[in-house]
Design a protein around this motif. Structure first.
Motif, PDB file in Angstrom:
ATOM      1  N   TRP A   1      -0.341  -4.715  -2.391  1.00 19.72           N
ATOM      2  CA  TRP A   1       0.860  -4.031  -1.931  1.00 19.72           C
ATOM      3  C   TRP A   1       0.857  -2.555  -2.283  1.00 19.72           C
ATOM      4  N   GLU A   2       0.325  -2.205  -3.441  1.00 20.77           N
ATOM      5  CA  GLU A   2       0.302  -0.811  -3.882  1.00 20.77           C
ATOM      6  C   GLU A   2      -0.510   0.074  -2.936  1.00 20.77           C
TER       7      GLU A   2
ATOM      8  N   LEU B   1       1.064   2.716  -0.684  1.00 20.58           N
ATOM      9  CA  LEU B   1       1.572   3.973  -1.225  1.00 20.58           C
ATOM     10  C   LEU B   1       0.520   5.085  -1.194  1.00 20.58           C
ATOM     11  N   ASP B   2      -0.656   4.777  -0.672  1.00 19.01           N
ATOM     12  CA  ASP B   2      -1.707   5.794  -0.538  1.00 19.01           C
ATOM     13  C   ASP B   2      -1.181   6.955   0.296  1.00 19.01           C
TER      14      ASP B   2
ATOM     15  N   TYR C   1      -1.213   7.121   4.106  1.00 17.87           N
ATOM     16  CA  TYR C   1      -0.298   6.338   4.925  1.00 17.87           C
ATOM     17  C   TYR C   1       1.088   6.978   5.041  1.00 17.87           C
ATOM     18  N   LYS C   2       1.222   8.213   4.616  1.00 16.52           N
ATOM     19  CA  LYS C   2       2.497   8.910   4.724  1.00 16.52           C
ATOM     20  C   LYS C   2       2.951   8.955   6.184  1.00 16.52           C
TER      21      LYS C   2
ATOM     22  N   PHE D   1       9.662  -0.216  -6.126  1.00 20.15           N
ATOM     23  CA  PHE D   1       8.544  -0.156  -5.173  1.00 20.15           C
ATOM     24  C   PHE D   1       9.064   0.058  -3.748  1.00 20.15           C
TER      25      PHE D   1
ATOM     26  N   LYS E   1       9.742   3.643  -3.077  1.00 20.51           N
ATOM     27  CA  LYS E   1       8.500   4.405  -2.867  1.00 20.51           C
ATOM     28  C   LYS E   1       7.915   4.107  -1.488  1.00 20.51           C
ATOM     29  N   LEU E   2       7.955   2.852  -1.110  1.00 22.03           N
ATOM     30  CA  LEU E   2       7.442   2.459   0.197  1.00 22.03           C
ATOM     31  C   LEU E   2       8.245   3.121   1.314  1.00 22.03           C
TER      32      LEU E   2
ATOM     33  N   SER F   1       9.437   6.010   1.556  1.00 22.52           N
ATOM     34  CA  SER F   1       8.976   7.375   1.850  1.00 22.52           C
ATOM     35  C   SER F   1       7.720   7.381   2.721  1.00 22.52           C
ATOM     36  N   GLN F   2       7.070   6.236   2.839  1.00 20.50           N
ATOM     37  CA  GLN F   2       5.870   6.120   3.674  1.00 20.50           C
ATOM     38  C   GLN F   2       6.191   5.623   5.084  1.00 20.50           C
TER      39      GLN F   2
END
Length: 362
Positions: A174-175, A178-179, A182-183, A217, A220-221, A223-224
């Motif tokens: 899943w993390e 956040l790369d 992938y923005k 999480f 944070k996700l 924002s992607q």
């Protein structure tokens, strides 16, 4: 004198003969059952045994599968059925809005936790089908409010061209979403309308070790994410068309899109844990066609009905042990499945969605 009596007797005899032959106001003889008008006009054959009434079905899986299922149901039973395809969350909202005057008889497909939320709101009618005896206890409500018809696991959908261009491997945890690459390249369903997306959200909370870390999480996700769609399954096509790089949806839907020609789609699974759905069926409370609705449930749980989806590329794992499993179905034994509790997920559904709307999707 004798002559007059003879004439009178002859006249009387003639009158009696004419009356006996049907003249005058003579009354007809009583009718026998064989000669009665009702018997003479009775149909020469028995009345048709065709069931009366028409079912309306809210469907939570792929539309082509649903159309094929309605055709097969009518062919097998003689009962007419029309379907309306919506996401699971939309079905739940519609049934809630129609509580006092239901417009449909059956809810067919979509994760069981959404059905449990409906059960909590007293929107479903319990029914223990004889066919349900074959279904594993894990995939049905003990009181008959819903019964599972298929099982599907969440998977990651990636665009191969995007991965190659950015020198990336398909995500395996899943993390990875956040790369920075992938923005604005992630598409997800909106959990308010998409039962698929709610399954994703609940899975993330479990994988991350609880609600607090899970919502961190999700923020944070967020924002992607470039877009939240009404339908959770629609994101697979978007990734396949290159409109986004990655998404999460049920793996059997990703396989379906691959077969439809989206060769750029790559399927992978989260090694740190993935959730799954039990696609269910239920009778909507206060249906106008209770007997026909029960026949639909009986049919849907049967072997032949569960195999229909394979004709349209729907490869969910089937709950009826007598049904032939799809050759392109997902091997659950190879996955790291979380302990997904549909009852708990259903009870917490509205609270968690409200929290997501207020803290994540502001």
């Amino acid at each position: 004198m004798k002559k007059r009596l003879s004439v009178l007797m002859i006249f009387t005899l003639i009158t009696m003969i004419l009356a006996a032959c049907g003249g005058g106001n003579a009354q007809p003889a009583p009718s026998t059952p064989e000669s009665s008008p009702e018997a003479n006009n009775a149909p020469s054959s028995k009345p048709s045994d065709k069931p009366k009434g028409k079912l309306t079905v809210y469907v939570g899986f792929q539309e082509d599968h649903a159309i094929e299922a309605m055709k097969q149901f009518t062919k097998d039973t003689g009962i007419e059925a029309e379907m309306i395809r919506m996401s699971g969350g939309e079905i739940l909202a519609k049934i809630r809005a129609e509580k006092d005057n239901p417009q449909a008889d059956i809810w067919y497909g979509g994760p069981a936790d959404t059905f449990i939320a409906a059960m909590e709101d007293d929107l479903l009618e319990p029914y223990k089908s004889p066919e349900a005896e074959k279904i594993d206890a894990r995939y049905k409500d003990p009181d008959g409010y819903w019964t599972g018809i298929y099982v599907g696991a969440l998977g990651f959908a990636s665009n191969k061209d995007f991965l190659k261009k950015h020198n990336l491997q398909a995500p395996t945890k899943w993390e990875d979403f956040l790369d920075p690459a992938y923005k604005d390249q992630v598409v997800m369903g909106n959990p308010s309308s998409s039962s698929t997306s709610y399954t994703i959200m609940y899975t993330i909370l479990q994988v991350m070790g609880g609600e607090e870390k899970g919502f961190d999480f999700l923020k944070k996700l967020h924002s992607q994410v470039s877009q939240y769609t009404t339908s959770g399954t629609a994101t697979g096509r978007m990734v396949g068309m290159g409109e986004a790089a990655v998404s999460v949806l049920f793996a059997h839907d990703i396989v379906k899109y691959q077969e439809e020609g989206f060769e750029s789609l790559e399927l992978s699974f989260p090694e740190d844990g993935t959730g799954y759905e039990t696609g269910a069926i239920s009778i909507i409370k206060n249906t106008k066609n209770p007997e026909l609705a029960q026949q639909f449930v009986d049919w849907a749980l049967g072997k032949n009905a569960q195999e229909v989806g394979q004709r349209t590329g729907s490869y969910q794992s089937l709950t009826n042990p007598e049904a032939k499993q799809p050759e392109r179905g997902i091997d659950f034994n190879s996955l790291n499945l979380i302990d997904y509790d549909p009852a708990e997920a259903g009870k917490e559904r509205q609270r968690l969605i409200d929290k997501w709307n207020s803290e994540v999707n502001k």
